[in-house]
Design an enzyme around this catalytic site. Structure first.
Site, PDB file in Angstrom:
ATOM      1  CB  SER A   1      -0.969  -0.041   1.183  1.00  0.00           C
ATOM      2  OG  SER A   1      -1.919   0.966   1.114  1.00  0.00           O
TER       3      SER A   1
ATOM      4  CG  ASP B   1      -2.680   4.006  -1.538  1.00  0.00           C
ATOM      5  OD1 ASP B   1      -3.388   3.822  -2.541  1.00  0.00           O
ATOM      6  OD2 ASP B   1      -2.746   3.298  -0.520  1.00  0.00           O
TER       7      ASP B   1
ATOM      8  CG  ASP C   1      -2.879  -0.619  -2.516  1.00  0.00           C
ATOM      9  OD1 ASP C   1      -2.910   0.544  -2.090  1.00  0.00           O
ATOM     10  OD2 ASP C   1      -3.471  -1.559  -1.945  1.00  0.00           O
TER      11      ASP C   1
ATOM     12  CG  ASP D   1      -6.192   0.638  -1.036  1.00  0.00           C
ATOM     13  OD1 ASP D   1      -5.359   1.549  -0.894  1.00  0.00           O
ATOM     14  OD2 ASP D   1      -6.242  -0.353  -0.273  1.00  0.00           O
TER      15      ASP D   1
END
EC number: 5.4.2.10
Length: 445
Positions: A102, A241, A243, A245
């Site tokens: 993340s 960010d 990833d 999400d």
């Protein structure tokens, strides 16, 4: 039940150490593959990743693990976490895997698992997989080993999906948008989706090299985006960010708009259109009290959960809400997705700005947040929150803020840190309360 490997969002840690080695990734593949092999069909797993250097290593290890227990593997390469969730469901896979840490630095990595319905796994499923990781998973005979293949059109499938969530009667023609992809998983798909909707797209954070993910860019470092928006004369900036999400927005003046303001904006628009479910939204204990008061003034409610988007989603599903998220920018719109989706949330925000025909600074500023202060106290061991001196400091803080603020004390789920957050109408009081509790924790640690 305490979990050995899984944290609040999958398995995560420093690569080539602890639980984030190639050997462990292979065990996770074997265990998850064994757990999800139900029924007599040919079983399939879909694997995506972000742009970290270690993603290649972990991907190969996971493929080895899954195929060794008889599962076929589909690899989609760098893709947002929500895209993996969507494609897992769309392609009738038995399990989806996202290799990502993340918003963490590049040296960390993680493994997130999704069930065949595209939702993150329950605590019970994770516990069962942990037991298999530490057990002895049987391997299949040579003629039953799974096959692995890459698919080339995954990006196009996700772009089409994301665009389908944007209102058909709206376009982004003439709107200059700066998109910051954090040198992460969305570096291709997010700019493409905005361009296809007509936007004049300016990009930053779209040159991943394996080690620069989240490095001075993205939703956790929005200063670069703010500067780019002002320099380009853009109408708005969007930061994802690593990833993708998570979403943070910057208005045309370069000012950061957090998840609380974005959720309030989306909820207001959906309420106006008669499509907001649950009579409000779901957020965590970290969301500002100003959001709660703002929603209340509109006749809308706020349900709070503990920190973690999985807990937000659980509450949304249980209570019938379709908007929820975190102040940090995880925004879940369950009409469209089974997890947080930064790009889809951004498109809903852009739709509200477009409909209003007003600057983003006006449309997205929904309330004045109360003074809020969060400090982290690192400790070497033990349980400082159980000390009588800390309990007394917390009780004093709660009494001081009674009726005019909130106090949230919680241990981090990923590191030896106690997080102390307070908010209230008086900034000086909030600071005194937080400092007093932090001092007590330090003395007891």
């Amino acid at each position: 039940m305490a979990r050995k490997y899984f944290g609040t969002d999958g398995i995560r840690g420093l690569t080539n150490a602890g639980a984030m080695t190639a050997a462990m990734a292979m065990k996770v593949g074997m265990a998850a593959g064994a757990y999800f092999q139900r029924g007599d069909h040919r079983h399939r797993v879909l694997i995506g990743k972000d742009t970290r250097l270690s993603g290649y290593m972990l991907e190969s290890a996971l493929v080895a693990g899954f195929t060794s227990v008889g599962m076929d593997v589909i690899m989609v390469g760098p893709m947002p976490t929500p895209a993996v969730a969507m494609l897992t469901q769309s392609m009738r896979a038995d399990i989806g895997v996202m290799i990502s840490a993340s918003h963490n630095p590049f040296a960390d990595n993680g493994i997130k698992l999704f069930g065949p319905d595209g939702y993150k796994l329950s605590d019970e499923a994770e516990a069962a997989i942990e037991a298999l990781i530490d057990g002895d998973v049987p391997l299949v005979p040579a003629n039953q080993i799974g096959r692995a293949k890459r698919i080339d059109d995954a990006q196009g499938r996700y772009i089409h999906f994301a665009k389908s969530t944007f209102p058909e009667n709206l376009r982004l023609d003439g709107m200059r948008i700066v998109i910051d992809c954090a040198n992460g998983a969305a570096y291709k798909v997010a700019p493409a989706a905005l361009w296809e909707l007509g936007a004049d797209v300016v990009t930053i954070g779209v040159t991943p090299d394996g080690t620069n993910i989240n490095d001075g860019v993205g939703s956790t470092a929005p200063a670069a985006l703010g500067e780019a928006v002002v320099a380009a004369g853009a109408a708005i900036g969007i930061a994802l960010d690593g990833d993708a999400d998570r979403l943070i927005v910057v208005d045309e003046k370069g000012r950061v708009v957090d998840g609380d303001q974005l959720m309030a904006t989306i909820a207001a628009g959906w309420a106006r259109a008669g499509r907001l479910k649950g009579g409000g939204l779901v957020a965590t204990v970290m969301s500002n009290l100003g959001l709660e008061r703002h929603l209340s003034a509109q006749g809308l409610g706020l349900v709070r959960t503990k920190v973690g988007d999985r807990y937000v989603l659980e509450s949304m599903r249980a209570r019938g809400f379709n908007v929820g998220g975190e102040q940090s920018g995880h925004i879940i719109l369950s009409d469209y997705a089974t997890t947080g989706d930064g790009l889809v949330a951004a498109l809903q925000v852009l739709a509200e700005v477009r409909r209003a025909g007003a600057p983003a600074s006006e449309v997205l500023h929904r309330f004045d947040p109360l003074p809020q202060l969060l400090k982290n106290v690192r400790f070497a061991g033990g349980k400082p929150l159980e000390a009588d001196s800390v309990k007394a400091a917390i009780a004093d803080g709660e009494a001081a803020l009674a009726g005019n603020g909130r106090l949230v004390i919680r241990p981090s789920g990923t590191e030896p840190v106690i997080r102390v957050m307070a908010e209230g109408d008086e900034a000086a009081l909030v600071e005194r309360v937080v400092d007093s509790i932090c001092d007590a924790v330090k003395a007891a640690a």
